[in-house]
Write an enzyme that holds these catalytic residues in place. Structure first.
Site, PDB file in Angstrom:
ATOM      1  N   LYS A   1     -63.867  14.602  38.907  1.00 49.80           N
ATOM      2  CA  LYS A   1     -64.091  14.079  37.556  1.00 49.80           C
ATOM      3  C   LYS A   1     -64.957  15.028  36.736  1.00 49.80           C
ATOM      4  CE  LYS A   1     -63.812   9.227  38.930  1.00 49.80           C
ATOM      5  NZ  LYS A   1     -62.504   8.799  38.429  1.00 49.80           N
TER       6      LYS A   1
ATOM      7  N   ASP B   1     -73.938   4.792  41.111  1.00 48.89           N
ATOM      8  CA  ASP B   1     -72.587   5.339  41.149  1.00 48.89           C
ATOM      9  C   ASP B   1     -72.466   6.257  39.933  1.00 48.89           C
ATOM     10  OD1 ASP B   1     -69.957   5.863  40.639  1.00 48.89           O
ATOM     11  OD2 ASP B   1     -69.261   3.802  40.901  1.00 48.89           O
TER      12      ASP B   1
ATOM     13  N   HIS C   1     -66.929  -0.503  39.259  1.00 48.12           N
ATOM     14  CA  HIS C   1     -65.613  -0.080  39.754  1.00 48.12           C
ATOM     15  C   HIS C   1     -65.410  -0.735  41.122  1.00 48.12           C
ATOM     16  CE1 HIS C   1     -62.676   2.785  41.511  1.00 48.12           C
ATOM     17  NE2 HIS C   1     -62.386   3.119  40.276  1.00 48.12           N
TER      18      HIS C   1
ATOM     19  N   GLN D   1     -68.971   8.578  36.674  1.00 55.74           N
ATOM     20  CA  GLN D   1     -68.695   8.818  35.249  1.00 55.74           C
ATOM     21  C   GLN D   1     -69.898   9.441  34.533  1.00 55.74           C
ATOM     22  OE1 GLN D   1     -65.773   8.562  34.016  1.00 55.74           O
ATOM     23  NE2 GLN D   1     -64.747   7.345  35.580  1.00 55.74           N
TER      24      GLN D   1
HETATM   25  N1  7TS Z   1     -66.965   4.726  40.369  1.00 54.36           N
HETATM   26  C1  7TS Z   1     -66.610   4.841  39.087  1.00 54.36           C
HETATM   27  C2  7TS Z   1     -67.557   4.393  38.010  1.00 54.36           C
HETATM   28  C3  7TS Z   1     -65.360   5.385  38.777  1.00 54.36           C
HETATM   29  O1  7TS Z   1     -65.006   5.506  37.497  1.00 54.36           O
HETATM   30  C4  7TS Z   1     -64.498   5.804  39.816  1.00 54.36           C
HETATM   31  C5  7TS Z   1     -63.122   6.324  39.546  1.00 54.36           C
HETATM   32  C6  7TS Z   1     -64.950   5.687  41.137  1.00 54.36           C
HETATM   33  C7  7TS Z   1     -66.189   5.140  41.373  1.00 54.36           C
HETATM   34  C8  7TS Z   1     -64.144   6.164  42.297  1.00 54.36           C
HETATM   35  O2  7TS Z   1     -64.094   7.548  42.304  1.00 54.36           O
HETATM   36  P1  7TS Z   1     -63.193   8.329  43.367  1.00 54.36           P
HETATM   37  O3  7TS Z   1     -63.295   9.744  42.951  1.00 54.36           O
HETATM   38  O4  7TS Z   1     -63.768   8.070  44.705  1.00 54.36           O
HETATM   39  O5  7TS Z   1     -61.798   7.764  43.229  1.00 54.36           O
HETATM   40  N2  7TS Z   1     -62.579   5.902  38.325  1.00 54.36           N
HETATM   41  C9  7TS Z   1     -61.294   6.011  37.925  1.00 54.36           C
HETATM   42  C10 7TS Z   1     -60.886   5.586  36.673  1.00 54.36           C
HETATM   43  O6  7TS Z   1     -61.627   5.085  35.837  1.00 54.36           O
HETATM   44  N3  7TS Z   1     -59.557   5.824  36.544  1.00 54.36           N
HETATM   45  O7  7TS Z   1     -59.134   6.402  37.673  1.00 54.36           O
HETATM   46  C11 7TS Z   1     -60.185   6.520  38.539  1.00 54.36           C
END
Ligand code: 7TS
Length: 405
Positions: free
Chosen positions: A226, A200, A122, A203
């Site tokens: 999430k 990370d 990501h 997910q």
């Molecule tokens: N890493 C992964 C693997 C992710 O899927 C996401 C967010 C992040 C980091 C960042 O997370 P945050 O909570 O700091 O924003 N992924 C997604 C997605 O797949 N669609 O919207 C956000």
């Protein structure tokens, strides 16, 4: 799920309609919906225990502090960290990775040093390392994927350079391909080279049981929103021996021991990394989300989601011209696909008008899209409350859309 409890009833938003149709929410990899227990913890927090934490002698502040610190213990238990002070609260995975890239980069990386990432990361596990590279002239090496969307351990091993490779940072689970990466092996190989690993877990924590001690991972990042928790709260886990050696990320209140204009000393873990008023209402709500998951059992959630993903894969594969991206046997509940030559945005918009919420586009993984030679995909991602009937509705809608073009 095979149980007498109706989990869907815990999520009031699932009862609503969009465009006069029942909402079918299949965008869980972006964020999950929140059960009543979590929403009520937020309301209760503001109505009954709101006071700033770690500062007051008064009753309310002490109660708020206790709740906040109990939440830290709940997170410790959830990921089986050895100590609660190895759990740093952040705003989310993105902030956790930025914190580490900054502090680890400051302490341990010099010009010419390298981090190893993978092609399926990501953007939030790419750009912080690029910012570091711009600041300190460090480099990035990238683990490739095979045609099934799996990391290749022998290619990975070739990327280590003696004395130069300082960190490996990879996704536990891909947000596009759904691949569950062989993280134990990735960690073992890195440790053979005396290199620490950041996973990370954005997910992973909603779907898999994570035990940071068993994995022997050095750092682990994830987001509350999430995994049925609130927005704005996340975690960076780090082994004490690493965190102790890292400098602070942000300066401010809470993270200091003593401040003078001539000299300032820093607080102990975890507070050294938690400048300013934390989202203590959010952390309490995150603890409720953890309790919710734990009561159902993360393994039960995993079984249900695996069945849904297998069912969806079967149903969608039968649609003429539909291509699924990500064919690993080790796969989480994410299904990325393209329907013939139809642009993913068009598929997503038409699904939306049928009440079906999916994500379309590059999913903040442009280097992976480039590798796959596509602009984007349509992505359906499942959570504990999704049903096979919803997947039938998705498959029937896709069949209708396909006939329109
Ligand atoms: N890493 C992964 C693997 C992710 O899927 C996401 C967010 C992040 C980091 C960042 O997370 P945050 O909570 O700091 O924003 N992924 C997604 C997605 O797949 N669609 O919207 C956000």
């Amino acid at each position: 799920m095979k149980t007498t409890h109706n989990y869907r009833a815990d999520f009031p938003i699932l009862q609503r309609e969009v465009y006069g149709k029942p909402l079918i929410y299949l965008d869980n990899a972006a964020t999950t919906q929140k059960p009543r227990q979590v929403v009520e913890a937020i309301v209760d927090g503001y109505y009954s225990t709101n006071a700033n934490v770690h500062r007051g002698v008064h009753f309310l502040s002490q109660q708020a502090t206790e709740l906040h610190e109990e939440s830290r213990s709940a997170v410790r238990k959830f990921i089986n960290a050895r100590n609660s002070h190895e759990v740093i609260f952040t705003r989310g995975t993105t902030e956790s990775i930025n914190l580490l890239a900054h502090s680890f980069g400051e302490a341990f990386m010099r010009e010419g040093d390298e981090v190893i990432l993978s092609v399926m990361e990501h953007h939030s596990n790419i750009v912080p390392w690029q910012l570091l590279a711009a600041r300190k002239k460090t480099g990035i090496k990238v683990i490739p994927v095979n045609s099934k969307g799996e990391l290749q351990p022998d290619e990975y091993e070739k990327l280590f350079t003696l004395g130069r490779t300082k960190l490996v940072s990879v996704a536990h689970v891909s947000n596009v391909l759904g691949t569950i990466n062989p993280v134990s092996e990735i960690i073992r190989i890195a440790h053979e080279h005396q290199v620490p690993v950041l996973l990370d877990g954005a997910q992973a924590t909603p779907h898999l049981s994570v035990d940071v001690q068993e994995l022997d991972v050095d750092f682990y990042a994830f987001s509350g929103h999430k995994m049925y928790g609130p927005t704005g709260v996340g975690v960076l886990y780090g082994k004490e021996e690493w965190l102790d050696r890292l400098p602070p990320y942000q300066g401010g209140g809470e993270m200091i021991e003593h401040v003078g204009f001539d000299r300032t000393t820093f607080n102990t873990l975890p507070f050294k990394f938690e400048a300013g008023t934390p989202d203590y209402i959010g952390t309490s709500a995150l603890a409720k989300a953890i309790a919710y998951i734990t009561t159902i059992g993360i393994d039960n959630i995993a079984v249900h989601e695996r069945e849904l993903t297998a069912y969806a894969t079967r149903r969608l594969s039968a649609i003429d011209g539909l291509r699924i991206y990500g064919q690993s046997e080790q796969k989480s509940s994410v299904l990325s696909f393209l329907l013939g030559r139809i642009h993913p945005f068009d598929t997503g918009t038409l699904l939306d008008h049928l009440g079906i919420a999916v994500r379309t586009g590059h999913h903040c993984a442009q280097p992976l899209m480039q590798h796959l030679g596509i602009e984007g995909t349509v992505r359906a991602s499942f959570a504990l409350y999704n049903t096979t009937e919803e997947i039938d509705a998705l498959a029937e809608a896709l069949e209708r859309i396909q006939k329109m073009f």
